[in-house]
Design an enzyme around this catalytic site. Structure first.
Site, PDB file in Angstrom:
ATOM      1  N   GLY A  46      96.508  14.321  27.172  1.00 25.91           N
ATOM      2  CA  GLY A  46      95.947  14.379  28.570  1.00 25.91           C
ATOM      3  C   GLY A  46      94.964  13.108  28.540  1.00 25.91           C
ATOM      4  N   HIS A  47      94.014  12.910  29.312  1.00 26.27           N
ATOM      5  CA  HIS A  47      93.862  11.193  29.170  1.00 26.27           C
ATOM      6  C   HIS A  47      92.660  11.467  27.847  1.00 26.27           C
ATOM      7  CE1 HIS A  47      89.805  13.702  30.878  1.00 26.27           C
ATOM      8  NE2 HIS A  47      89.871  13.948  29.777  1.00 26.27           N
ATOM      9  N   ASN A  48      92.726  10.069  27.888  1.00 21.31           N
ATOM     10  CA  ASN A  48      91.735   9.419  26.605  1.00 21.31           C
ATOM     11  C   ASN A  48      92.091   9.344  25.285  1.00 21.31           C
ATOM     12  OD1 ASN A  48      90.279   8.683  28.868  1.00 21.31           O
ATOM     13  ND2 ASN A  48      88.605   9.764  28.354  1.00 21.31           N
TER      14      ASN A  48
ATOM     15  N   GLN B 243      89.303   9.830  38.129  1.00 10.89           N
ATOM     16  CA  GLN B 243      89.882   8.719  36.753  1.00 10.89           C
ATOM     17  C   GLN B 243      89.937   7.869  36.988  1.00 10.89           C
ATOM     18  OE1 GLN B 243      91.015  11.644  34.145  1.00 10.89           O
ATOM     19  NE2 GLN B 243      88.675  12.023  35.178  1.00 10.89           N
TER      20      GLN B 243
ATOM     21  N   SER C 171      90.590  12.968  24.747  1.00 13.41           N
ATOM     22  CA  SER C 171      90.400  12.132  23.957  1.00 13.41           C
ATOM     23  C   SER C 171      90.455  12.790  22.336  1.00 13.41           C
ATOM     24  CB  SER C 171      88.990  12.030  24.101  1.00 13.41           C
ATOM     25  OG  SER C 171      88.525  12.183  24.758  1.00 13.41           O
TER      26      SER C 171
END
Length: 337
Positions: free
Chosen positions: A243-245, A202, A263
């Site tokens: 969460g990521h993004n 990441q 995302s």
């Protein structure tokens, strides 16, 4: 290129050498050198990208990556100016390449408060660990036993609680992080290989804009490559997962136990009730409302209120609930002997 405050870029590799290491086949351009990884949409000179799904074929055709990793059947679709490696599992090969070209900067040596603080109005409580390159703005306070990782930038008049960990993050002014918050841990990224599931490095950051509040024991993951962003004055309750993004707008409210998958894009002034759950790659429009306990599996237009599982517009949800209650009631009554 991953942010050099958080990631070290290693020696470049030739396409042929990289293909040999990841178990791929050079289709063309084996002599070309690559020095970084990037998504198809943002890759440029010296970068290697991958095609993991045919729905991104347009992005493959338009990429400016110096090298792409694709399945064998997609090699012909790659731009003529790019070197190409074919691989059975392109995402896994890209993940391996990420680890060969980039490395996180470890907290090998602590910085002193004098090195990190803008001036003597910064308060560092007992037990705090500061990584090299940390900067803390005037009037901020860092709580006991908190760990601030290398390169983290913290603005002015921030309050960081005790036992917080912050890494790979850029934090604006007047931000509050309550006890036990975890900012910048690796997002949940994994892909399948012939040998089993492997982690995907990441390489992104977390950006918390001015006035953000993050509740106790909440977690905000750094981006897989692009940033996870929380907009100005957004307030996050305890035990929330982002969460990521994800890109969360301004003046949003995320109530306890809300979980937002990777995302997700959220407009300004959105409210999430407690225990709301949002699926990945979903867009929620400005001013929308998500009721407590709702499970969102589709995009929500601006200004609408959704409820239920799976979530749908609240009037539809209430009509269906009333109808179901009437159906159940109509079937009640004494049993015939």
């Amino acid at each position: 290129m991953p942010d050099p405050r958080f990631f070290e870029t290693l020696s470049p590799l030739s396409v042929a050498d990289l293909a040999a290491r990841v178990g791929g086949t050079v289709e063309r351009g084996g002599e070309r050198m690559v020095r970084s990884v990037a998504p198809l949409s943002s890759a440029g000179e010296g970068a290697i990208a991958f095609l993991g799904d045919r729905k991104f074929a347009k992005a493959l055709a338009e990429t400016r990556a110096d090298c792409v990793i694709t399945p064998a059947e997609a090699v012909a679709a790659a731009p003529s100016g790019s070197a190409v490696i074919s691989h059975r599992t392109p995402q896994a090969a890209w993940a391996q390449a990420s680890a060969m070209l980039h490395r996180t900067i470890a907290l090998d040596r602590a910085a002193s408060a004098a090195e990190a603080a803008e001036d003597d109005t910064v308060v560092i409580e007992p037990g705090v660990i500061l990584g090299q390159g940390v900067r803390i703005g005037r009037g901020s306070r860092i709580g006991a036993n908190t760990v601030i990782g290398p390169g983290v930038q913290i603005g002015r008049d921030c309050v960081i609680g005790s036992n917080v960990s912050v890494g790979f993050a850029l934090i604006g002014d007047r931000v509050k992080l309550y006890a036990g918050a975890r900012i910048g841990e690796a997002g949940f990224g994994a892909t399948g290989t012939a040998a089993g599931v492997m982690d995907i490095p990441q390489l992104g950051r977390v950006v918390l804009q001015d006035g953000v509040t993050v509740g106790a024991n909440s977690c905000i993951d750094r981006g897989a490559y692009d940033d996870t962003v929380i907009g100005e004055n957004t307030k996050i309750d305890n035990l929330v997962m982002v969460g990521h993004n994800c890109v969360i707008g301004r003046n949003c409210l995320l109530v306890a136990n809300t979980g937002i998958s990777g995302s997700v894009t959220v407009g300004d002034n959105v409210i999430f009730g407690g225990k709301a759950g949002i699926g990945d790659h979903i867009t929620i429009g400005e001013g929308a409302r998500v009721a407590a306990g709702a499970g969102v599996l589709a995009d929500i237009p601006a200004g609408e209120t959704w409820s239920g599982y799976p979530a749908r517009p609240i009037r539809q949800f209430l009509r269906e609930t009333v109808w179901l209650a009437k159906q159940a009631a109509s079937r009640k009554g004494p049993r015939e002997s």
